[in-house]
Design an enzyme around this catalytic site. Structure first.
Site, PDB file in Angstrom:
ATOM      1  N   GLY A  22       2.744  -3.669   4.059  1.00 52.63           N
ATOM      2  CA  GLY A  22       1.961  -2.464   3.795  1.00 52.63           C
ATOM      3  C   GLY A  22       1.647  -2.298   2.328  1.00 52.63           C
ATOM      4  O   GLY A  22       1.665  -1.185   1.797  1.00 52.63           O
ATOM      5  N   ALA A  23       1.299  -3.410   1.654  1.00 51.76           N
ATOM      6  CA  ALA A  23       1.182  -3.399   0.194  1.00 51.76           C
ATOM      7  C   ALA A  23      -0.200  -3.039  -0.316  1.00 51.76           C
ATOM      8  O   ALA A  23      -0.429  -3.081  -1.525  1.00 51.76           O
ATOM      9  CB  ALA A  23       1.578  -4.777  -0.356  1.00 51.76           C
ATOM     10  N   ASN A  24      -1.118  -2.658   0.561  1.00 53.59           N
ATOM     11  CA  ASN A  24      -2.476  -2.375   0.097  1.00 53.59           C
ATOM     12  C   ASN A  24      -2.682  -0.936  -0.344  1.00 53.59           C
ATOM     13  O   ASN A  24      -3.723  -0.605  -0.923  1.00 53.59           O
ATOM     14  CB  ASN A  24      -3.493  -2.720   1.192  1.00 53.59           C
ATOM     15  CG  ASN A  24      -3.268  -1.922   2.457  1.00 53.59           C
ATOM     16  OD1 ASN A  24      -2.321  -2.196   3.183  1.00 53.59           O
ATOM     17  ND2 ASN A  24      -4.123  -0.949   2.735  1.00 53.59           N
TER      18      ASN A  24
ATOM     19  N   GLY B  43      -0.513   3.214  -1.218  1.00 54.47           N
ATOM     20  CA  GLY B  43       0.679   4.044  -1.261  1.00 54.47           C
ATOM     21  C   GLY B  43       1.881   3.403  -1.914  1.00 54.47           C
ATOM     22  O   GLY B  43       1.783   2.724  -2.938  1.00 54.47           O
TER      23      GLY B  43
ATOM     24  N   GLY C  21       3.694   0.931  -0.984  1.00 54.74           N
ATOM     25  CA  GLY C  21       3.660  -0.523  -1.000  1.00 54.74           C
ATOM     26  C   GLY C  21       2.844  -1.072  -2.149  1.00 54.74           C
ATOM     27  O   GLY C  21       3.229  -2.071  -2.770  1.00 54.74           O
TER      28      GLY C  21
ATOM     29  N   SER D 212      13.673   7.497   5.582  1.00 60.96           N
ATOM     30  CA  SER D 212      13.003   8.776   5.358  1.00 60.96           C
ATOM     31  C   SER D 212      14.043   9.880   5.501  1.00 60.96           C
ATOM     32  O   SER D 212      15.016   9.727   6.246  1.00 60.96           O
ATOM     33  CB  SER D 212      11.880   8.971   6.384  1.00 60.96           C
ATOM     34  OG  SER D 212      11.456  10.319   6.442  1.00 60.96           O
TER      35      SER D 212
ATOM     36  N   TYR E 230       8.545  10.057  15.154  1.00 62.95           N
ATOM     37  CA  TYR E 230       8.544   9.455  13.828  1.00 62.95           C
ATOM     38  C   TYR E 230       9.953   9.478  13.240  1.00 62.95           C
ATOM     39  O   TYR E 230      10.436   8.476  12.702  1.00 62.95           O
ATOM     40  CB  TYR E 230       7.594  10.198  12.892  1.00 62.95           C
ATOM     41  CG  TYR E 230       7.654   9.684  11.475  1.00 62.95           C
ATOM     42  CD1 TYR E 230       7.061   8.480  11.120  1.00 62.95           C
ATOM     43  CD2 TYR E 230       8.326  10.406  10.475  1.00 62.95           C
ATOM     44  CE1 TYR E 230       7.132   7.990   9.820  1.00 62.95           C
ATOM     45  CE2 TYR E 230       8.400   9.927   9.179  1.00 62.95           C
ATOM     46  CZ  TYR E 230       7.796   8.724   8.858  1.00 62.95           C
ATOM     47  OH  TYR E 230       7.879   8.242   7.571  1.00 62.95           O
TER      48      TYR E 230
END
Length: 301
Positions: free
Chosen positions: A21-23, A25, A27, A146, A171
């Site tokens: 998820g590095a694209n 936020g 990440g 979280s 979640y």
């Protein structure tokens, strides 16, 4: 605001880091800082076009690879190609995640989407890359928890929330499962005499694009909630510090958990965070591990 900052990250030259998820936020900030300090960073992203755009914004040695954590076929393909191209992996940051506020949705494998993406996809990915992590000297796995894990409970008779589905509790359950995974992984690595270190982090309340995007899909009221969220959350740069500290600080021990230190761990300088009782329970860890192995078909340790 004082405390641990990204400037304290030691030299990362010669290290291979994988950030899911590095694209965007957390990440993106994590990948940017690791690359800034010399690591070769693999941006593991579902949308490669977004990943390439992120790569152009990062000053450093990066590559983009496709990974959809909601598909075990994608996880297996990603892990196989990565393992073929890199003899060792020094760092795996299991950062990617989804937040839903609408109806129940499922992954490509039929899992409740939040549990399937946030925990089961990362469980499979870590297991498939474990050999490459073991080949590195003192490698690390960082699992992103979280604060919502503290109020969540697992229901082993309905892990996929097929009964009475509610998105927010689902979640929280997915993040509790992720936290239990990180802790149980540490137990198993320690028992096996492995040099791999499993650590955990959470960002408190941080202005990522996940929750606002979910709220905005709920019309005018949701858009108002998203705007109000800007007033009580900290910056994404601050929110990424716990996982960067877990990933890079010398001397971090397996099982250590980092998060913000103020206002019930919602914001502020990085400190050691507190696990919920269920997250720390070895019996729960053992039971979830067995369920994850059966669901994903990935067995390790």
């Amino acid at each position: 605001m004082t405390g641990w900052t990204a400037d304290r990250i030691p030299d990362q030259h010669g290290r291979i880091a994988v950030v899911t998820g590095a694209n965007s936020g957390l990440g993106l900030i994590t990948a940017t800082e690791l690359a800034r300090h010399g690591a070769h960073v693999v941006l593991a992203v579902r949308n490669t076009a977004a990943g390439e755009e992120a790569a152009r914004r990062i000053a450093g040695d990066v590559e983009v690879r496709e990974l959809d954590l909601a598909s075990l076929d994608s996880v297996r393909a990603f892990a196989a190609k990565l393992a073929a191209d890199h003899p060792v992996i020094d760092l795996l940051v299991n950062n990617a995640g989804v937040v839903l506020l609408g109806p129940r949705r499922t992954s490509a494998d039929g899992f409740e989407l939040q549990l399937g993406t946030n925990m089961l996809g990362h469980f499979a990915l870590t297991g498939l890359l474990l050999g490459k992590l073991a080949a590195a000297r003192r490698s690390r796995v960082v699992s992103l928890s979280s604060i919502t894990h503290k109020n969540a409970r697992l229901d082993f008779d309905d892990l996929m929330f097929e009964r009475d589905y509610r998105a927010a509790p689902a979640y929280g359950r997915s993040k509790l499962a992720t936290t239990i995974f990180g802790v149980e992984l540490d137990r198993r690595l320690h028992a096996a005499g492995s040099s791999i270190v499993s650590t955990l982090a959470h960002p408190g309340l941080t202005r990522t694009n996940l929750t606002p995007r979910a709220w905005e899909q709920r019309g005018r009221f949701g858009q108002m909630i998203a705007r109000l969220g800007l007033l009580v959350t900290q910056s994404v740069e601050q929110g990424a510090l716990p996982q960067l500290r877990a990933a890079t600080e010398p001397g971090v021990r397996g099982g250590q958990f980092f998060g913000p230190s103020r206002l019930w761990e919602t914001r502020g300088p990085v400190t050691e965070a507190r696990l919920s009782r269920e997250a720390a329970d070895p019996a729960v860890g053992k039971r979830l591990w067995a369920a994850a192995e059966e669901l994903t078909g990935v067995s390790y340790l």
